[in-house]
Design a protein around this motif. Structure first.
Motif, PDB file in Angstrom:
ATOM      1  N   ASP A  31       0.468 -12.834  31.787  1.00 15.71           N
ATOM      2  CA  ASP A  31       1.902 -12.829  32.065  1.00 15.71           C
ATOM      3  C   ASP A  31       2.360 -14.290  32.042  1.00 15.71           C
ATOM      4  OD1 ASP A  31       4.421 -12.912  33.206  1.00 15.71           O
ATOM      5  OD2 ASP A  31       4.025 -11.223  34.550  1.00 15.71           O
ATOM      6  N   LEU A  32       3.081 -14.645  30.994  1.00 13.58           N
ATOM      7  CA  LEU A  32       3.455 -16.057  30.840  1.00 13.58           C
ATOM      8  C   LEU A  32       4.489 -16.499  31.885  1.00 13.58           C
ATOM      9  CD1 LEU A  32       3.657 -16.320  26.938  1.00 13.58           C
ATOM     10  CD2 LEU A  32       1.813 -17.104  28.432  1.00 13.58           C
ATOM     11  N   ALA A  33       5.191 -15.525  32.475  1.00 17.15           N
ATOM     12  CA  ALA A  33       6.199 -15.881  33.485  1.00 17.15           C
ATOM     13  C   ALA A  33       5.541 -16.285  34.794  1.00 17.15           C
ATOM     14  CB  ALA A  33       7.153 -14.712  33.711  1.00 17.15           C
ATOM     15  N   ALA A  49      -1.530 -23.497  30.095  1.00 13.44           N
ATOM     16  CA  ALA A  49      -0.786 -22.275  30.432  1.00 13.44           C
ATOM     17  C   ALA A  49      -0.223 -21.554  29.212  1.00 13.44           C
ATOM     18  CB  ALA A  49       0.338 -22.573  31.442  1.00 13.44           C
ATOM     19  N   CYS A  50      -0.779 -21.825  28.052  1.00 13.98           N
ATOM     20  CA  CYS A  50      -0.328 -21.178  26.814  1.00 13.98           C
ATOM     21  C   CYS A  50      -1.388 -20.202  26.319  1.00 13.98           C
ATOM     22  CB  CYS A  50      -0.145 -22.218  25.709  1.00 13.98           C
ATOM     23  SG  CYS A  50       1.362 -23.141  25.843  1.00 13.98           S
ATOM     24  N   VAL A  51      -0.938 -19.177  25.629  1.00 11.37           N
ATOM     25  CA  VAL A  51      -1.849 -18.359  24.841  1.00 11.37           C
ATOM     26  C   VAL A  51      -1.700 -18.816  23.387  1.00 11.37           C
ATOM     27  CG1 VAL A  51      -1.849 -16.374  26.369  1.00 11.37           C
ATOM     28  CG2 VAL A  51      -0.077 -16.541  24.614  1.00 11.37           C
ATOM     29  N   PRO A  52      -2.743 -18.665  22.564  1.00 10.58           N
ATOM     30  CA  PRO A  52      -4.027 -18.025  22.840  1.00 10.58           C
ATOM     31  C   PRO A  52      -5.035 -18.961  23.482  1.00 10.58           C
ATOM     32  CG  PRO A  52      -3.979 -18.735  20.548  1.00 10.58           C
ATOM     33  CD  PRO A  52      -2.636 -19.079  21.145  1.00 10.58           C
ATOM     34  N   ALA A  53      -6.019 -18.307  24.163  1.00 10.90           N
ATOM     35  CA  ALA A  53      -7.259 -18.995  24.537  1.00 10.90           C
ATOM     36  C   ALA A  53      -8.388 -18.015  24.238  1.00 10.90           C
ATOM     37  CB  ALA A  53      -7.245 -19.382  26.004  1.00 10.90           C
ATOM     38  N   THR A  63      -8.943 -23.490  22.799  1.00 11.44           N
ATOM     39  CA  THR A  63      -7.490 -23.291  22.758  1.00 11.44           C
ATOM     40  C   THR A  63      -6.974 -23.843  21.427  1.00 11.44           C
ATOM     41  OG1 THR A  63      -6.981 -25.420  23.813  1.00 11.44           O
ATOM     42  CG2 THR A  63      -7.279 -23.526  25.274  1.00 11.44           C
ATOM     43  N   GLU A  64      -5.679 -23.696  21.203  1.00  8.37           N
ATOM     44  CA  GLU A  64      -4.961 -24.093  19.987  1.00  8.37           C
ATOM     45  C   GLU A  64      -5.206 -23.062  18.872  1.00  8.37           C
ATOM     46  OE1 GLU A  64      -2.614 -26.530  19.991  1.00  8.37           O
ATOM     47  OE2 GLU A  64      -3.142 -26.669  22.095  1.00  8.37           O
ATOM     48  N   CYS A  65      -4.121 -22.381  18.558  1.00  8.43           N
ATOM     49  CA  CYS A  65      -4.187 -21.246  17.645  1.00  8.43           C
ATOM     50  C   CYS A  65      -4.900 -21.569  16.325  1.00  8.43           C
ATOM     51  CB  CYS A  65      -2.752 -20.778  17.376  1.00  8.43           C
ATOM     52  SG  CYS A  65      -2.669 -19.210  16.555  1.00  8.43           S
ATOM     53  N   PHE A 108       9.863 -22.633  16.296  1.00 13.93           N
ATOM     54  CA  PHE A 108      10.339 -21.387  16.901  1.00 13.93           C
ATOM     55  C   PHE A 108      10.357 -21.479  18.428  1.00 13.93           C
ATOM     56  CE2 PHE A 108       9.586 -18.989  12.940  1.00 13.93           C
ATOM     57  CZ  PHE A 108      10.623 -18.081  13.002  1.00 13.93           C
ATOM     58  N   ILE A 109       9.572 -22.385  18.972  1.00 13.36           N
ATOM     59  CA  ILE A 109       9.446 -22.461  20.433  1.00 13.36           C
ATOM     60  C   ILE A 109      10.667 -23.168  21.012  1.00 13.36           C
ATOM     61  CG2 ILE A 109       8.070 -23.381  22.343  1.00 13.36           C
ATOM     62  CD1 ILE A 109       6.483 -21.322  20.912  1.00 13.36           C
ATOM     63  N   THR A 110      11.324 -22.499  21.936  1.00 12.58           N
ATOM     64  CA  THR A 110      12.517 -23.091  22.530  1.00 12.58           C
ATOM     65  C   THR A 110      12.154 -24.033  23.670  1.00 12.58           C
ATOM     66  OG1 THR A 110      14.586 -22.580  23.634  1.00 12.58           O
ATOM     67  CG2 THR A 110      12.759 -21.141  24.138  1.00 12.58           C
ATOM     68  N   ALA A 118       8.646 -21.932  32.889  1.00 12.58           N
ATOM     69  CA  ALA A 118       8.329 -22.065  31.470  1.00 12.58           C
ATOM     70  C   ALA A 118       7.669 -20.781  31.009  1.00 12.58           C
ATOM     71  CB  ALA A 118       7.390 -23.245  31.263  1.00 12.58           C
ATOM     72  N   ALA A 119       8.508 -19.782  30.742  1.00  7.15           N
ATOM     73  CA  ALA A 119       7.933 -18.452  30.582  1.00  7.15           C
ATOM     74  C   ALA A 119       8.138 -17.829  29.212  1.00  7.15           C
ATOM     75  CB  ALA A 119       8.519 -17.526  31.628  1.00  7.15           C
ATOM     76  N   ASN A 120       8.876 -18.480  28.353  1.00  3.79           N
ATOM     77  CA  ASN A 120       9.237 -17.805  27.107  1.00  3.79           C
ATOM     78  C   ASN A 120       8.918 -18.663  25.900  1.00  3.79           C
ATOM     79  OD1 ASN A 120      10.754 -15.386  28.223  1.00  3.79           O
ATOM     80  ND2 ASN A 120      11.613 -17.113  29.309  1.00  3.79           N
TER      81      ASN A 120
HETATM   82  N1  LIG Z   1      -0.194 -25.627  20.740  1.00  2.00           N
HETATM   83  C1  LIG Z   1      -0.418 -24.271  21.166  1.00  2.00           C
HETATM   84  C2  LIG Z   1       0.907 -23.608  21.442  1.00  2.00           C
HETATM   85  C3  LIG Z   1       0.756 -22.173  21.836  1.00  2.00           C
HETATM   86  C4  LIG Z   1       2.077 -21.567  22.247  1.00  2.00           C
HETATM   87  O1  LIG Z   1       3.147 -22.033  21.871  1.00  2.00           O
HETATM   88  N2  LIG Z   1       1.992 -20.487  23.004  1.00  2.00           N
HETATM   89  C5  LIG Z   1       3.185 -19.860  23.549  1.00  2.00           C
HETATM   90  C6  LIG Z   1       3.294 -18.457  23.060  1.00  2.00           C
HETATM   91  S1  LIG Z   1       3.471 -18.371  21.308  1.00  2.00           S
HETATM   92  C7  LIG Z   1       3.054 -19.828  25.050  1.00  2.00           C
HETATM   93  O2  LIG Z   1       2.018 -19.456  25.553  1.00  2.00           O
HETATM   94  N3  LIG Z   1       4.092 -20.250  25.761  1.00  2.00           N
HETATM   95  C8  LIG Z   1       4.044 -20.268  27.184  1.00  2.00           C
HETATM   96  C9  LIG Z   1       5.248 -20.880  27.798  1.00  2.00           C
HETATM   97  O3  LIG Z   1       6.178 -21.274  27.083  1.00  2.00           O
HETATM   98  O4  LIG Z   1       5.222 -20.929  29.007  1.00  2.00           O
HETATM   99  C10 LIG Z   1      -1.198 -23.510  20.096  1.00  2.00           C
HETATM  100  O5  LIG Z   1      -1.008 -23.808  18.920  1.00  2.00           O
HETATM  101  O6  LIG Z   1      -1.972 -22.610  20.444  1.00  2.00           O
END
Ligand SMILES: N[C@@H](CCC(=O)N[C@@H](CS)C(=O)NCC(=O)O)C(=O)O
Length: 217
Positions: A31-33, A49-53, A63-65, A108-110, A118-120
């Motif tokens: 749950d990213l929220a 705190a980001c996916v993927p891991a 980590t890092e897609c 794409f990341i806002t 930082a949930a979205n």
């Molecule tokens: N640099 C990271 C970025 C990953 C990323 O942007 N993950 C987003 C989902 S697509 C995320 O988990 N965001 C969590 C947040 O904004 O709190 C990678 O390439 O894996």
């Protein structure tokens, strides 16, 4: 192996690739929220705190897609999910992974945050979504032009960058970018959608988060 994911997030790309590679893995939803997973605070798995891991069987966490995708491809070389090491084709495939990661994914990341959290990963405001479209369109047009001469990014064979691109095209569609204006990308999207590994992934992950506040899409 355990893949930490959120529905429809960039973690969808390694999820697809794990299935394409026929590897054994478990899924853990994050749950990213709240930064929580069933085992507690996700930040103890990935401090960013980001996916993927991807947690490996020896406890190490990748980590890092773009890097996780390379790791998965290398676990199942017979599936040719990346061209063989030390070939020129390999470097061209890595060019795609890097381009998608730095030029498309990040655009794409806002930077919006909701309730201070930082949930979205995609914008939840109409203004933010319009800005995203402006940022990503020239990059998508470039990819579209490259796909007019081959079925997949690295040639005629599906590989890791295709899983990443497919994931991101789902974001484009969610933000109202009509792929009909990018015909090669539209064909690519339809072709990849038909892959059993992709269909399985989409079904298991289910619907991603809503794109507008107080709106369940
Ligand atoms: N640099 C990271 C970025 C990953 C990323 O942007 N993950 C987003 C989902 S697509 C995320 O988990 N965001 C969590 C947040 O904004 O709190 C990678 O390439 O894996």
């Amino acid at each position: 192996m355990i893949l930490f994911y959120a529905a429809g997030a960039s973690s969808q790309a390694p999820h697809i690739l794990l299935r394409e590679a026929g590897l054994n893995f478990q899924l853990e939803k994050v749950d990213l929220a709240t930064h929580c997973w069933s085992g507690g605070d996700y930040r103890t798995i990935n401090q960013k705190a980001c996916v993927p891991a991807l947690k490996l069987d020896d406890g190490d966490v990748l980590t890092e897609c773009a890097v996780i995708l390379q790791f998965i491809a290398d676990q199942a070389p017979s599936y040719r999910l990346l061209p063989p090491k030390d070939t020129r084709e390999r470097y061209h495939a890595l060019e795609w992974l890097n381009f998608i990661s730095t030029e498309i994914h990040k655009n794409f990341i806002t930077s919006e945050r909701h309730g201070g959290v930082a949930a979205n990963f995609l914008s939840k405001t109409l203004q933010g979504q319009a800005l995203t479209r402006l940022q990503v369109m020239p990059r998508l047009e470039y990819v579209d032009s490259r796909l007019t001469s081959s079925r997949y990014l690295a040639g005629e064979h599906f590989s890791a960058p295709d899983a990443y691109l497919y994931t991101i095209l789902n974001w484009a569609r969610r933000l109202g970018i009509d792929l009909a204006q990018l015909p090669a990308l539209q064909d690519f999207f339809e072709r990849v959608s038909e892959r059993p590994a992709v269909q399985e992934t989409m079904q298991i992950e289910g619907a991603p988060h809503a794109l507008l506040e107080h709106n369940s899409e």
